[in-house]
Design a protein around this motif. Structure first.
Motif, PDB file in Angstrom:
ATOM      1  N   ARG A 139       0.817  -1.200   0.000  1.00  0.00           N
ATOM      2  CA  ARG A 139       0.000   0.000   0.000  1.00  0.00           C
ATOM      3  C   ARG A 139       0.861   1.264   0.000  1.00  0.00           C
ATOM      4  NH1 ARG A 139      -2.939  -2.927  -1.824  1.00  0.00           N
ATOM      5  NH2 ARG A 139      -4.766  -3.956  -0.929  1.00  0.00           N
ATOM      6  N   ILE A 140       0.273   2.349  -0.426  1.00  0.00           N
ATOM      7  CA  ILE A 140       0.935   3.654  -0.466  1.00  0.00           C
ATOM      8  C   ILE A 140       1.057   4.208   0.955  1.00  0.00           C
ATOM      9  CG2 ILE A 140       0.651   6.059  -1.229  1.00  0.00           C
ATOM     10  CD1 ILE A 140      -0.690   4.899  -3.779  1.00  0.00           C
ATOM     11  N   THR A 141       2.228   4.751   1.263  1.00  0.00           N
ATOM     12  CA  THR A 141       2.443   5.378   2.568  1.00  0.00           C
ATOM     13  C   THR A 141       2.608   6.893   2.464  1.00  0.00           C
ATOM     14  OG1 THR A 141       4.828   4.956   2.381  1.00  0.00           O
ATOM     15  CG2 THR A 141       3.501   3.336   3.602  1.00  0.00           C
ATOM     16  N   GLU A 142       2.859   7.386   1.258  1.00  0.00           N
ATOM     17  CA  GLU A 142       2.974   8.838   1.057  1.00  0.00           C
ATOM     18  C   GLU A 142       2.780   9.150  -0.416  1.00  0.00           C
ATOM     19  OE1 GLU A 142       5.801  12.409   2.725  1.00  0.00           O
ATOM     20  OE2 GLU A 142       6.839  10.718   1.774  1.00  0.00           O
ATOM     21  N   VAL A 143       2.120  10.250  -0.681  1.00  0.00           N
ATOM     22  CA  VAL A 143       1.956  10.710  -2.056  1.00  0.00           C
ATOM     23  C   VAL A 143       2.284  12.193  -2.116  1.00  0.00           C
ATOM     24  CG1 VAL A 143      -0.534  11.086  -1.704  1.00  0.00           C
ATOM     25  CG2 VAL A 143       0.370  10.871  -4.022  1.00  0.00           C
ATOM     26  N   GLY A 144       3.025  12.561  -3.147  1.00  0.00           N
ATOM     27  CA  GLY A 144       3.343  13.963  -3.386  1.00  0.00           C
ATOM     28  C   GLY A 144       3.049  14.304  -4.830  1.00  0.00           C
ATOM     29  N   ALA A 145       2.454  15.462  -5.058  1.00  0.00           N
ATOM     30  CA  ALA A 145       2.135  15.890  -6.420  1.00  0.00           C
ATOM     31  C   ALA A 145       2.292  17.401  -6.528  1.00  0.00           C
ATOM     32  CB  ALA A 145       0.712  15.483  -6.808  1.00  0.00           C
ATOM     33  N   ILE A 146       2.845  17.840  -7.637  1.00  0.00           N
ATOM     34  CA  ILE A 146       2.928  19.270  -7.939  1.00  0.00           C
ATOM     35  C   ILE A 146       2.286  19.471  -9.304  1.00  0.00           C
ATOM     36  CG2 ILE A 146       4.385  21.295  -8.197  1.00  0.00           C
ATOM     37  CD1 ILE A 146       6.501  19.932  -6.530  1.00  0.00           C
ATOM     38  N   VAL A 147       1.312  20.366  -9.360  1.00  0.00           N
ATOM     39  CA  VAL A 147       0.525  20.595 -10.568  1.00  0.00           C
ATOM     40  C   VAL A 147       0.929  21.926 -11.199  1.00  0.00           C
ATOM     41  CG1 VAL A 147      -1.803  20.773 -11.533  1.00  0.00           C
ATOM     42  CG2 VAL A 147      -1.384  19.303  -9.526  1.00  0.00           C
ATOM     43  N   TYR A 148       1.099  21.904 -12.525  1.00  0.00           N
ATOM     44  CA  TYR A 148       1.489  23.097 -13.266  1.00  0.00           C
ATOM     45  C   TYR A 148       0.524  23.328 -14.423  1.00  0.00           C
ATOM     46  CZ  TYR A 148       6.069  22.231 -11.096  1.00  0.00           C
ATOM     47  OH  TYR A 148       7.095  21.995 -10.203  1.00  0.00           O
ATOM     48  N   LYS A 149       0.287  24.591 -14.714  1.00  0.00           N
ATOM     49  CA  LYS A 149      -0.313  24.966 -15.988  1.00  0.00           C
ATOM     50  C   LYS A 149       0.833  25.308 -16.935  1.00  0.00           C
ATOM     51  CE  LYS A 149      -4.765  26.733 -14.315  1.00  0.00           C
ATOM     52  NZ  LYS A 149      -5.661  27.932 -14.235  1.00  0.00           N
ATOM     53  N   VAL A 150       0.788  24.747 -18.144  1.00  0.00           N
ATOM     54  CA  VAL A 150       1.904  24.886 -19.068  1.00  0.00           C
ATOM     55  C   VAL A 150       1.395  25.414 -20.403  1.00  0.00           C
ATOM     56  CG1 VAL A 150       3.780  23.676 -20.241  1.00  0.00           C
ATOM     57  CG2 VAL A 150       3.115  22.988 -17.921  1.00  0.00           C
ATOM     58  N   ASP A 151       2.052  26.448 -20.891  1.00  0.00           N
ATOM     59  CA  ASP A 151       1.736  26.984 -22.209  1.00  0.00           C
ATOM     60  C   ASP A 151       2.359  26.057 -23.242  1.00  0.00           C
ATOM     61  OD1 ASP A 151       1.824  28.384 -24.697  1.00  0.00           O
ATOM     62  OD2 ASP A 151       1.628  30.282 -23.641  1.00  0.00           O
ATOM     63  N   PRO A 152       1.558  25.399 -24.092  1.00  0.00           N
ATOM     64  CA  PRO A 152       2.120  24.427 -25.036  1.00  0.00           C
ATOM     65  C   PRO A 152       3.019  25.052 -26.102  1.00  0.00           C
ATOM     66  CG  PRO A 152      -0.215  24.763 -25.467  1.00  0.00           C
ATOM     67  CD  PRO A 152       0.087  25.469 -24.180  1.00  0.00           C
ATOM     68  N   ARG A 153       2.926  26.373 -26.296  1.00  0.00           N
ATOM     69  CA  ARG A 153       3.775  27.023 -27.299  1.00  0.00           C
ATOM     70  C   ARG A 153       5.157  27.325 -26.752  1.00  0.00           C
ATOM     71  NH1 ARG A 153      -0.279  31.894 -28.171  1.00  0.00           N
ATOM     72  NH2 ARG A 153       0.024  31.744 -25.910  1.00  0.00           N
ATOM     73  N   THR A 154       5.225  27.802 -25.515  1.00  0.00           N
ATOM     74  CA  THR A 154       6.490  28.237 -24.930  1.00  0.00           C
ATOM     75  C   THR A 154       7.050  27.255 -23.910  1.00  0.00           C
ATOM     76  OG1 THR A 154       5.382  29.438 -23.136  1.00  0.00           O
ATOM     77  CG2 THR A 154       5.750  30.625 -25.212  1.00  0.00           C
ATOM     78  N   MET A 155       6.246  26.298 -23.495  1.00  0.00           N
ATOM     79  CA  MET A 155       6.610  25.339 -22.445  1.00  0.00           C
ATOM     80  C   MET A 155       7.011  26.054 -21.155  1.00  0.00           C
ATOM     81  SD  MET A 155       5.830  22.395 -23.411  1.00  0.00           S
ATOM     82  CE  MET A 155       6.542  21.470 -22.066  1.00  0.00           C
ATOM     83  N   SER A 156       6.346  27.155 -20.866  1.00  0.00           N
ATOM     84  CA  SER A 156       6.550  27.844 -19.592  1.00  0.00           C
ATOM     85  C   SER A 156       5.630  27.226 -18.547  1.00  0.00           C
ATOM     86  CB  SER A 156       6.270  29.340 -19.743  1.00  0.00           C
ATOM     87  OG  SER A 156       4.954  29.566 -20.207  1.00  0.00           O
ATOM     88  N   PHE A 157       6.196  26.936 -17.377  1.00  0.00           N
ATOM     89  CA  PHE A 157       5.491  26.244 -16.305  1.00  0.00           C
ATOM     90  C   PHE A 157       5.039  27.239 -15.241  1.00  0.00           C
ATOM     91  CE2 PHE A 157       7.564  22.830 -18.352  1.00  0.00           C
ATOM     92  CZ  PHE A 157       7.091  21.616 -17.876  1.00  0.00           C
ATOM     93  N   GLU A 158       3.772  27.136 -14.837  1.00  0.00           N
ATOM     94  CA  GLU A 158       3.241  27.932 -13.724  1.00  0.00           C
ATOM     95  C   GLU A 158       2.706  26.973 -12.663  1.00  0.00           C
ATOM     96  OE1 GLU A 158      -0.447  30.935 -12.587  1.00  0.00           O
ATOM     97  OE2 GLU A 158      -0.134  30.343 -14.683  1.00  0.00           O
ATOM     98  N   LYS A 159       3.350  26.959 -11.499  1.00  0.00           N
ATOM     99  CA  LYS A 159       2.917  26.057 -10.433  1.00  0.00           C
ATOM    100  C   LYS A 159       1.585  26.531  -9.870  1.00  0.00           C
ATOM    101  CE  LYS A 159       6.060  24.719  -7.525  1.00  0.00           C
ATOM    102  NZ  LYS A 159       6.994  24.678  -6.359  1.00  0.00           N
ATOM    103  N   VAL A 160       0.612  25.622  -9.780  1.00  0.00           N
ATOM    104  CA  VAL A 160      -0.716  25.999  -9.279  1.00  0.00           C
ATOM    105  C   VAL A 160      -1.145  25.210  -8.043  1.00  0.00           C
ATOM    106  CG1 VAL A 160      -1.547  26.814 -11.523  1.00  0.00           C
ATOM    107  CG2 VAL A 160      -1.861  24.407 -10.904  1.00  0.00           C
TER     108      VAL A 160
END
Length: 200
Positions: free
Chosen positions: A23-44
């Protein structure tokens, strides 16, 4: 142009095979919005949860991760955490993982086990399999090796905790994209077309 959603994820677990009762004991996730043209990442969103596996944690695993029965005794069970994880991945276009062959099916199995849907349209990108440039003989690199090759700081004392590993992995991904080592273009284009952001 509307952004696409990219989520970096890592899990810690009691073992390798959920079908054998691990079973899982820890989960971590970081979500980004990414512009597909420039591949610039914005953490949300940053999400980090310990999970009570309601089973023993092997001593070897405790030594590697630092996650002990005492640490997770008052943590929520997976049934509760899976609600949040399911929502995150429902909105995710591309999942990033270091050793996705482990993380992706383990998470999918555990979501389905507690009745949460799995996003079948989500693309998966593995920084381990795509990071062979980081090692002299082209073997799949450990996360520490990948970070070292890309000049990304990595503290081995903090490693094997989910959110730390996700943070280091995503920084390595972004550095690698800028340097031309990682190529997300196929996945990004597929998602962009599916969402009507590009002409078919």
């Amino acid at each position: 142009m509307k952004p696409i959603v990219i989520t970096g994820v890592d899990i810690e677990s009691t073992g390798f095979r959920p079908e054998d009762g691990h079973r899982i004991t820890e989960v971590g996730a970081i979500v980004y919005k990414v512009d597909p043209r420039t591949m610039s990442f914005e953490k949300v969103l940053t999400y980090s949860k310990l999970v009570n596996p309601h089973r023993t944690i092997p001593e070897e695993v405790q030594r590697i991760t630092g996650i002990t029965p005492e640490l997770v005794r008052k943590a929520p069970g997976w049934e509760e955490v899976a609600i949040d994880v399911g929502k995150i991945f429902k909105a995710t276009d591309i999942m990033i993982a270091h050793n996705a062959d482990f993380d992706a099916p383990f998470i999918a199995y555990e979501l389905l086990r507690v009745g949460q849907p799995v996003n079948q349209d989500m693309e998966v990108f593995c920084t381990m399999q795509s990071g062979r440039f980081a090692t002299p003989l082209g073997k799949p690199p450990r996360l520490s090796e990948l970070c070292w090759a890309l000049g990304v700081p990595f503290n081995s004392e903090d490693a094997h905790r989910a959110i730390y590993d996700v943070d280091r992995m995503m920084e390595a991904l972004m550095v690698g994209i800028q340097a031309g080592y990682f190529d997300l273009s196929v996945s990004v284009e597929k998602v962009a077309r599916a969402k009507g952001l590009l002409a078919a």
